[in-house]
Design an enzyme around this catalytic site. Sequence first.
Site: not given
Ligand code: ATP
Ligand code: HMH
Length: 265
Positions: A173, A204, A206-209
């Site tokens: 990602k 952002t 929870g974007t990854g979840c």
């Molecule tokens: N500002 C943004 N604009 C558009 N897309 C975004 C943005 N930030 C994150 N994304 C998208 O969101 C998804 C999750 O990516 P990200 O790299 O943020 O994951 P993460 O760090 O695991 O998330 P988390 O914040 O949940 O730990 C990807 O598809 C990424 O391209």
């Molecule tokens: C419970 C939980 N899972 C995953 C993440 C990662 O975003 C978080 N902040 N909290």
Amino acid sequence: MHTALTIAGSDSCGGAGIQADIKTMTVNGVYAMSAITALTAQNTTGVTGIMEVTPEFLKKQLDAVITDICPDAVKIGMVSSGELIHVIAETIRQYQLKNVVVDTVMVATSGARLISEEAIGILKQELLPLADVITPNIPEAEVLSGRKINSEEDMMSAAEWIQKHYQCNVLLKGGHQVNTANDLLADADGMHWFKGRRIDNPNTHGTGCTLSSAIAANLAKGMTMQAAVEGAKDYISGALAAMLDLGKGSGPMNHAYVIDEISQK
Ligand SMILES: Nc1ncnc2c1ncn2[C@@H]1O[C@H](COP(=O)(O)OP(=O)(O)OP(=O)(O)O)[C@@H](O)[C@H]1O
Ligand SMILES: Cc1ncc(CO)c(N)n1
């Protein structure tokens, strides 16, 4: 109806973890079930406590769900200890679970550590080879590959290395890039970029979840891996572009944006 199971931690503020997963799977049209690995006391500014379930109780939840409604796809999120990872790996093999999406959660957006150092080794050894796709962000891919990632070329070589080394498809990602939000899938056919417009939204959490749950929901519905990722990328972009602003830190996304769009028509 298609079904999906999330195995992850609970986020009390509802933006990440189990809560994000259930919202995402529901809005994407699949029936969502859960097995909780840990409770977190958490809000948009940080994590103030973590209480893990015992390996025995995680196994009880998994057996209860799977022996009754065997999921069409599984998403795995926060799993903080090696013992819990071991239970999940054993269960995947026992029931031959399919469409397994592993989000390699290590650190929350707010900076809190969500997995022990020792557990990262067990994750690499036991769980990653059982995944159909893993979804590391850039810092996680650096940990998995032992390489620094500063460019899209670095993303390609890290994704290729991780795919070969752990024998699983990789969606690397790009949310941690500065000007872009391009994600890279390395699968059996090669490399595929999923280009995203960077949305100027600091919320952002929870974007990854959300992305990994949307992929699991799409796989549960029978989509190919590439179509599942494309649909999930559209979903996350829409949820971010809806510009929800809640809480005092990095806030959650709006999963009801699709429903809002329909009701405004
Ligand atoms: N500002 C943004 N604009 C558009 N897309 C975004 C943005 N930030 C994150 N994304 C998208 O969101 C998804 C999750 O990516 P990200 O790299 O943020 O994951 P993460 O760090 O695991 O998330 P988390 O914040 O949940 O730990 C990807 O598809 C990424 O391209
Ligand atoms: C419970 C939980 N899972 C995953 C993440 C990662 O975003 C978080 N902040 N909290």
